[in-house]
Design a protein around this motif. Structure first.
Motif, short mmCIF file in Angstrom:
data_model
loop_
_atom_site.label_atom_id
_atom_site.label_comp_id
_atom_site.label_asym_id
_atom_site.label_seq_id
_atom_site.Cartn_x
_atom_site.Cartn_y
_atom_site.Cartn_z
N LYS A 136 0.85 -1.19 0.00
CA LYS A 136 0.00 0.00 0.00
C LYS A 136 0.89 1.24 0.00
CE LYS A 136 -4.28 -1.60 2.21
NZ LYS A 136 -4.27 -2.83 1.55
N SER A 137 0.63 2.12 -0.95
CA SER A 137 1.40 3.35 -1.07
C SER A 137 0.55 4.35 -1.86
CB SER A 137 2.75 3.08 -1.75
OG SER A 137 3.54 4.25 -1.78
N SER A 138 1.17 5.08 -2.75
CA SER A 138 0.43 6.06 -3.55
C SER A 138 1.05 6.21 -4.92
CB SER A 138 0.42 7.42 -2.83
OG SER A 138 1.74 7.96 -2.80
N VAL A 139 0.31 6.89 -5.78
CA VAL A 139 0.82 7.37 -7.07
C VAL A 139 0.98 8.87 -6.87
CG1 VAL A 139 0.30 7.75 -9.51
CG2 VAL A 139 -0.31 5.58 -8.42
N GLU A 155 1.36 -3.90 -11.01
CA GLU A 155 0.16 -3.16 -11.31
C GLU A 155 -0.28 -2.48 -10.02
OE1 GLU A 155 -2.47 -6.18 -12.81
OE2 GLU A 155 -3.13 -6.75 -10.81
N ALA A 156 -1.14 -1.48 -10.14
CA ALA A 156 -1.61 -0.75 -8.97
C ALA A 156 -3.12 -0.63 -9.04
CB ALA A 156 -0.98 0.64 -8.93
N PRO A 207 -4.21 6.97 -3.54
CA PRO A 207 -3.85 5.79 -2.75
C PRO A 207 -4.02 4.53 -3.59
CG PRO A 207 -6.01 6.56 -2.10
CD PRO A 207 -5.48 7.55 -3.11
N VAL A 208 -3.01 3.69 -3.58
CA VAL A 208 -3.05 2.46 -4.38
C VAL A 208 -2.51 1.28 -3.58
CG1 VAL A 208 -2.84 3.63 -6.62
CG2 VAL A 208 -0.79 2.83 -5.43
N ASP A 209 -2.84 0.11 -4.08
CA ASP A 209 -2.28 -1.14 -3.59
C ASP A 209 -1.47 -1.70 -4.76
OD1 ASP A 209 -1.80 -3.13 -1.77
OD2 ASP A 209 -3.85 -3.92 -1.76
N TYR A 210 -0.13 -1.57 -4.67
CA TYR A 210 0.73 -2.12 -5.73
C TYR A 210 0.77 -3.63 -5.58
CZ TYR A 210 2.51 2.55 -6.74
OH TYR A 210 2.62 3.87 -7.10
N ARG A 211 0.63 -4.32 -6.71
CA ARG A 211 0.71 -5.79 -6.74
C ARG A 211 1.93 -6.16 -7.57
NH1 ARG A 211 -1.52 -9.82 -10.51
NH2 ARG A 211 -1.63 -11.80 -9.42
N LEU A 212 2.91 -6.76 -6.92
CA LEU A 212 4.12 -7.20 -7.59
C LEU A 212 4.04 -8.71 -7.76
CD1 LEU A 212 4.79 -4.55 -5.92
CD2 LEU A 212 7.16 -5.21 -6.25
#
Length: 135
Positions: A10-13, A78-79, A97-102
């Motif tokens: 969880k972070s941001s763009v 992806e976010a 606010p986004v949830d980055y998926r690696l």
């Protein structure tokens, strides 16, 4: 190719203030992340684009070097937009606010998470456990 694993961060763009008029983002929208090698401000910049492939901002600089290496070496990012845009008032402009998926190799993801956890007190990240990709 081996099994695929995933981790969520969880972070941001950042930088959405420069793009929100032409590139709207809705909660739940999945955004694409790709290296932006020609960025004059950050040689590790990761562009974040909406479903129409319009630029909506960038991965925060604190994450860009690690994410850039991950994309170059192995994996996808992806976010997912998880909230409405905001401004923290720290001179970073509008953020999403986004949830980055690696997604990638479990060993590589473990090294990446270890590296991020060393920075965590200054980055304020919420990092999930690594797990097998859900089908």
């Amino acid at each position: 190719m081996g099994e695929e694993y995933e981790v969520f961060i969880k972070s941001s763009v950042r930088g959405y203030h420069a793009y929100f008029v032409d590139a709207p983002v809705t909660i739940g929208e999945v955004l694409a992340c790709e290296r932006e090698d020609n960025n004059a401000h950050d040689k590790y910049a990761i562009a974040v684009k909406n479903e129409a492939q319009l630029l909506v901002g960038h991965v925060p600089r604190e994450l860009s070097k690690i994410f850039s290496r991950f994309l170059a070496d192995y994996g996808d990012i992806e976010a997912e937009c998880i909230g409405v845009r905001y401004n923290r008032g720290e001179g970073k402009g509008l953020e999403i606010p986004v949830d980055y998926r690696l997604t990638g190799n479990s060993n590589y993801l473990e090294k990446l998470v270890t590296s991020l956890n060393k920075r965590e007190p200054t980055c304020h990240l919420d990092i999930s456990n690594i797990r097998k990709c859900q089908i």
